[in-house]
Design a protein around this motif. Structure first.
Motif, mmCIF file in Angstrom:
data_model
loop_
_atom_site.group_PDB
_atom_site.id
_atom_site.type_symbol
_atom_site.label_atom_id
_atom_site.label_comp_id
_atom_site.label_asym_id
_atom_site.label_seq_id
_atom_site.Cartn_x
_atom_site.Cartn_y
_atom_site.Cartn_z
ATOM 1 N N SER A 76 0.856 -1.212 0.000
ATOM 2 C CA SER A 76 0.000 0.000 0.000
ATOM 3 C C SER A 76 0.879 1.244 0.000
ATOM 4 O O SER A 76 1.923 1.300 0.681
ATOM 5 N N PRO A 77 0.406 2.310 -0.748
ATOM 6 C CA PRO A 77 1.200 3.542 -0.753
ATOM 7 C C PRO A 77 1.276 4.130 0.650
ATOM 8 O O PRO A 77 0.367 3.953 1.482
ATOM 9 N N GLU A 78 2.322 4.856 0.924
ATOM 10 C CA GLU A 78 2.523 5.516 2.218
ATOM 11 C C GLU A 78 2.622 7.023 1.989
ATOM 12 O O GLU A 78 3.259 7.462 1.024
ATOM 13 N N GLY A 79 2.008 7.839 2.928
ATOM 14 C CA GLY A 79 2.002 9.299 2.801
ATOM 15 C C GLY A 79 0.621 9.816 2.448
ATOM 16 O O GLY A 79 -0.359 9.086 2.455
ATOM 17 N N THR A 80 0.527 11.084 2.129
ATOM 18 C CA THR A 80 -0.741 11.734 1.773
ATOM 19 C C THR A 80 -0.716 12.172 0.355
ATOM 20 O O THR A 80 0.363 12.310 -0.245
ATOM 21 N N VAL A 81 -1.959 12.407 -0.182
ATOM 22 C CA VAL A 81 -2.077 12.889 -1.558
ATOM 23 C C VAL A 81 -2.540 14.345 -1.485
ATOM 24 O O VAL A 81 -3.657 14.634 -1.015
ATOM 25 N N ASP A 82 -1.710 15.274 -1.862
ATOM 26 C CA ASP A 82 -2.056 16.700 -1.891
ATOM 27 C C ASP A 82 -2.749 16.994 -3.197
ATOM 28 O O ASP A 82 -2.231 16.641 -4.263
ATOM 29 N N ILE A 83 -3.958 17.731 -3.108
ATOM 30 C CA ILE A 83 -4.764 18.030 -4.296
ATOM 31 C C ILE A 83 -4.956 19.528 -4.412
ATOM 32 O O ILE A 83 -5.085 20.228 -3.404
ATOM 33 N N PHE A 84 -5.003 20.013 -5.619
ATOM 34 C CA PHE A 84 -5.190 21.444 -5.895
ATOM 35 C C PHE A 84 -6.312 21.564 -6.901
ATOM 36 O O PHE A 84 -6.320 20.845 -7.902
ATOM 37 N N ALA A 85 -7.338 22.532 -6.580
ATOM 38 C CA ALA A 85 -8.486 22.750 -7.481
ATOM 39 C C ALA A 85 -8.419 24.143 -8.073
ATOM 40 O O ALA A 85 -8.237 25.130 -7.339
ATOM 41 N N ILE A 86 -8.628 24.322 -9.333
ATOM 42 C CA ILE A 86 -8.630 25.602 -10.040
ATOM 43 C C ILE A 86 -9.951 25.697 -10.763
ATOM 44 O O ILE A 86 -10.267 24.828 -11.596
ATOM 45 N N VAL A 87 -10.774 26.818 -10.452
ATOM 46 C CA VAL A 87 -12.086 26.999 -11.077
ATOM 47 C C VAL A 87 -11.887 27.617 -12.439
ATOM 48 O O VAL A 87 -11.240 28.655 -12.570
ATOM 49 N N ASP A 88 -12.443 26.958 -13.438
ATOM 50 C CA ASP A 88 -12.338 27.457 -14.811
ATOM 51 C C ASP A 88 -13.722 27.861 -15.301
ATOM 52 O O ASP A 88 -14.239 27.316 -16.262
ATOM 53 N N GLY A 89 -14.418 28.696 -14.687
ATOM 54 C CA GLY A 89 -15.716 29.181 -15.178
ATOM 55 C C GLY A 89 -16.834 28.688 -14.276
ATOM 56 O O GLY A 89 -16.614 28.141 -13.191
ATOM 57 N N SER A 90 -18.090 28.897 -14.797
ATOM 58 C CA SER A 90 -19.252 28.579 -13.984
ATOM 59 C C SER A 90 -19.535 27.081 -13.912
ATOM 60 O O SER A 90 -20.276 26.640 -13.039
ATOM 61 N N LYS A 91 -18.966 26.356 -14.802
ATOM 62 C CA LYS A 91 -19.304 24.922 -14.851
ATOM 63 C C LYS A 91 -18.084 24.005 -14.840
ATOM 64 O O LYS A 91 -18.205 22.804 -15.044
ATOM 65 N N GLU A 92 -16.830 24.428 -14.728
ATOM 66 C CA GLU A 92 -15.640 23.586 -14.847
ATOM 67 C C GLU A 92 -14.703 23.855 -13.681
ATOM 68 O O GLU A 92 -14.560 25.023 -13.236
ATOM 69 N N VAL A 93 -14.061 22.758 -13.207
ATOM 70 C CA VAL A 93 -13.034 22.860 -12.186
ATOM 71 C C VAL A 93 -11.861 21.976 -12.628
ATOM 72 O O VAL A 93 -12.059 20.814 -13.043
ATOM 73 N N GLN A 94 -10.641 22.455 -12.578
ATOM 74 C CA GLN A 94 -9.423 21.689 -12.936
ATOM 75 C C GLN A 94 -8.758 21.227 -11.654
ATOM 76 O O GLN A 94 -8.471 22.054 -10.772
ATOM 77 N N LEU A 95 -8.477 19.846 -11.570
ATOM 78 C CA LEU A 95 -7.857 19.288 -10.387
ATOM 79 C C LEU A 95 -6.433 18.840 -10.685
ATOM 80 O O LEU A 95 -6.158 18.226 -11.738
ATOM 81 N N LYS A 96 -5.500 19.025 -9.772
ATOM 82 C CA LYS A 96 -4.127 18.538 -9.833
ATOM 83 C C LYS A 96 -3.757 18.013 -8.461
ATOM 84 O O LYS A 96 -4.240 18.529 -7.455
ATOM 85 N N TRP A 97 -2.845 16.933 -8.436
ATOM 86 C CA TRP A 97 -2.418 16.386 -7.148
ATOM 87 C C TRP A 97 -1.010 15.860 -7.215
ATOM 88 O O TRP A 97 -0.451 15.631 -8.312
ATOM 89 N N LEU A 98 -0.417 15.620 -6.051
ATOM 90 C CA LEU A 98 0.942 15.121 -5.953
ATOM 91 C C LEU A 98 0.915 13.670 -5.488
ATOM 92 O O LEU A 98 0.026 13.276 -4.709
ATOM 93 N N ALA A 99 1.883 12.828 -5.975
ATOM 94 C CA ALA A 99 1.957 11.428 -5.585
ATOM 95 C C ALA A 99 2.335 11.318 -4.130
ATOM 96 O O ALA A 99 2.996 12.201 -3.566
ATOM 97 N N PRO A 100 2.013 10.134 -3.514
ATOM 98 C CA PRO A 100 2.423 9.923 -2.137
ATOM 99 C C PRO A 100 3.934 9.832 -2.040
ATOM 100 O O PRO A 100 4.629 9.540 -3.023
ATOM 101 N N ASN A 101 4.433 10.025 -0.849
ATOM 102 C CA ASN A 101 5.880 9.969 -0.670
ATOM 103 C C ASN A 101 6.434 8.578 -1.015
ATOM 104 O O ASN A 101 7.509 8.440 -1.567
ATOM 105 N N LYS A 102 5.735 7.502 -0.672
ATOM 106 C CA LYS A 102 6.179 6.131 -0.956
ATOM 107 C C LYS A 102 5.072 5.434 -1.742
ATOM 108 O O LYS A 102 4.128 4.899 -1.145
ATOM 109 N N PRO A 103 5.212 5.364 -3.083
ATOM 110 C CA PRO A 103 4.147 4.735 -3.874
ATOM 111 C C PRO A 103 4.019 3.243 -3.580
ATOM 112 O O PRO A 103 2.933 2.683 -3.622
ATOM 113 N N ASN A 104 5.189 2.558 -3.338
ATOM 114 C CA ASN A 104 5.221 1.114 -3.031
ATOM 115 C C ASN A 104 4.563 0.256 -4.129
ATOM 116 O O ASN A 104 3.928 -0.768 -3.840
#
Length: 605
Positions: A560-588
């Motif tokens: 199982s992966p170890e660590g947390t997943v950091d996520i970032f949301a960017i609003v692109d208008g009235s109907k769209e949201v763009q999501l980005k995230w970082l991998a866990p520290n230990k994907p395993n």
């Protein structure tokens, strides 16, 4: 001396003196009988006589008569006729003469003393049937006409006739001189069967016969013929006898111990006649011919001898004698014999004698061998290891070969096959005493046996042992790495394909680092990171060195992966949201992401 127109004339010329005596005979001599004619000179008296008639004359001058030239009887050769023109020589005598004799000397055999003869037949005398044809006054008219030739038939065979031609016209006639001609012979009739046949030996006989009676003409030759009884009607042998005064002949070319029928054939110039019956005879036995040497079926310690009867026995075979090395070993009339108690493959000289009552004949000598056996004993070969792949093999010839050595065979087995399979690596009729075995496996134990072969089979030696020199292993296998947890491996491997010696140890390299060195064929590696990549390689060693196998790579199992997943949301208008995230520290492991969204969504209209 000349006989013409019934007058016997004697002409005698000595030097320049010429004397002629004429004796009138008329036709007294023409009676088909023999007439004795004598010409005599005593002193000055020259006389001529035939039978009881005689006439004589006195020479004007007495001179001695010396004969120093050839004597011609019945005529003289053409080349000297011109020398004696005054004699008025006519054509040669036609008839028969015998018992010619001079004052000094025996009766002359004209056939044996004459040096040449022209148109002379010394055995053709007139018969009494021709006497009438000799009488001029009783001549028979053959032809009357104007032709200048005539053909007369119906005459008697081998008979002398006198012919003359009379040419006439109104003014008179003229006659030719008498011309003598003789008809040809006839084929002999009633040829007698031979009167006696005597065997000289098995190959020739002496035949005696009587002169054929009633033969009209001169017998030119006799022919003796021999036929095999119950055989084809073709003579086996013949003999032509040209001397017809002999009534005995030898017939050769016969076969001994055979029944023959012998016939006589008499021939004139007109043809031949064979006797209607034959005289039978059996030729005696002779020694055999074409005696064949004995043959044998060979065994190691005895010979089964046999032989065939002679191709030409020439009689009844009463005994065979078999000789071995010059010593008779069998007497009898059989055709088989067993020679016992002889050594293996030894030569012996044999000769066969076949006998009839007439004698014995030997065959040619023949050399026969007893059969071969395998060699009695074959020593184990001597082995010399030259290097890790070569063994030099030497051996000795068997002491007791028991035949003719035919070939050597080398058998080889190795420890890799537990010495259960023997392979032939050398089989040669070239009788060398060594061989080099190449392309062997290093560090391997081999058993080698030698077979020596004759025509009687092969004998195999005990096995000799040799171990090739070791070398570094070949064919080191790749290890097999299996992960059953996220932090460990189970690694295993097999022996090298070619150990080339005794394996002293195995080394396992992981990521280039030796992690185990032992004789084990497996290893357990733990404490590893999940889903981590590692390389493995096996090393095998003998006393001569080590060799590495191929490199393999493998990963541990995922965790199982170890660590947390950091996520970032960017609003692109009235109907769209763009999501980005970082991998866990230990994907395993190999990561996959799932995005969860909550809230209100517009429905499609």
């Amino acid at each position: 001396i000349e006989l013409k127109s019934g007058i016997l004339s004697v002409f005698l010329k000595t030097g320049i003196v010429f004397t002629q005596v004429d004796l009138w005979l008329g036709l007294s001599y023409c009676d088909g009988k023999w007439n004795k004619v004598t010409m005599n000179k005593e002193g000055s008296v020259v006389s001529a006589s035939m039978n009881e008639l005689k006439e004589q004359m006195l020479e004007p001058r007495v001179q001695q008569l010396k004969v120093n030239s050839p004597v011609y009887v019945g005529g003289i050769p053409p080349e000297i006729q011109n020398i004696y023109k005054e004699l008025g020589l006519e054509q040669g005598f036609g008839g028969c003469m015998k018992d010619v004799k001079f004052t000094r000397g025996a009766v002359v055999n004209l056939a044996s003393v004459s040096s040449s003869a022209v148109r002379v037949n010394l055995d053709g005398c007139l018969s009494t049937d021709s006497a009438v044809n000799c009488r001029g006054n009783d001549s028979i008219l053959v032809y009357r006409g104007k032709e200048q030739s005539v053909y007369e038939s119906g005459l008697q065979p081998f008979t002398e006739y006198l012919y003359r031609v009379v040419a006439s016209n109104e003014g008179g006639s003229v006659s030719s001189v008498w011309t003598r001609v003789r008809t040809r012979e006839s084929v002999p009739q009633n040829v007698p069967t031979p009167s006696r046949v005597h065997s000289i030996n098995g190959y020739s006989i002496e035949v005696t016969w009587d002169k054929p009676a009633g033969v009209i003409g001169v017998i030119e030759k006799y022919i003796l013929k021999a036929y095999e009884e119950d055989g084809p009607n073709i003579p086996i042998t013949t003999a032509e006898l040209a001397d017809t005064s002999m009534l005995t002949g030898i017939l050769t070319g016969l076969h001994p111990f055979t029944n023959y029928a012998v016939t006589l054939t008499a021939c004139t110039l007109a043809g031949c006649t064979e006797s209607l019956h034959a005289l039978n005879i059996s030729t005696p036995q002779e020694a055999p011919e074409d005696v064949q040497p004995p043959t044998a079926i060979s065994f190691p310690t005895f010979l089964l001898m046999s032989w065939s009867p002679p191709k030409t026995p020439n009689g009844i075979i009463i005994q065979y004698t078999l000789y071995m090395n010059g010593v008779p070993i069998y007497f009898g009339n059989g055709t088989k014999y067993v020679v016992k108690d002889v050594a293996v493959f030894t030569p012996h000289q044999f000769l066969l004698t076949a006998c009839t009552l007439a004698g014995c004949t030997n065959s040619s000598q023949v050399t026969l061998f007893t059969a071969q056996l395998p060699p009695s004993h074959v020593d184990a070969p001597v082995l010399t290891v030259l290097d890790s792949r070569t063994i030099y093999v030497q051996w000795k010839e068997p002491v007791e070969v028991n035949g003719i050595l035919d070939r050597y065979i080398i058998y080889l087995a190795n420890s890799e096959q537990n010495f259960t399979k023997w392979n032939v690596i050398y089989n040669s009729t070239e009788l060398f005493l060594d061989f080099t075995i190449q392309q062997l496996f290093p560090g391997t134990e081999y058993l080698i046996k030698l077979a020596a072969c004759t025509g009687g089979g092969c004998s195999i030696s005990e096995a000799s042992t040799a171990i090739t020199d070791e070398s570094t292993p070949e064919g080191v296998p790749a290890p097999k790495a299996q992960s059953y947890s996220s932090d460990s491996f189970n690694i295993s491997w097999t022996k090298p394909e070619y150990p080339n010696g005794i394996i002293t140890g195995y080394g396992l390299y992981m990521d280039g680092v030796l992690m185990q060195n032992s004789s084990q064929l497996s290893c357990y590696a733990y404490g590893l990171a999940p889903w981590s990549l590692h390389s493995f390689r096996v090393q095998a060693c003998t006393a001569k060195g080590c060799a590495l196998g191929p490199l393999v790579e493998a990963r541990t199992m995922e965790a199982s992966p170890e660590g947390t997943v950091d996520i970032f949301a960017i609003v692109d208008g009235s109907k769209e949201v763009q999501l980005k995230w970082l991998a866990p520290n230990k994907p395993n492991g190999k990561l996959t992401y799932t995005v969860l969204v909550t809230g209100l969504f517009y429905a499609d209209q």
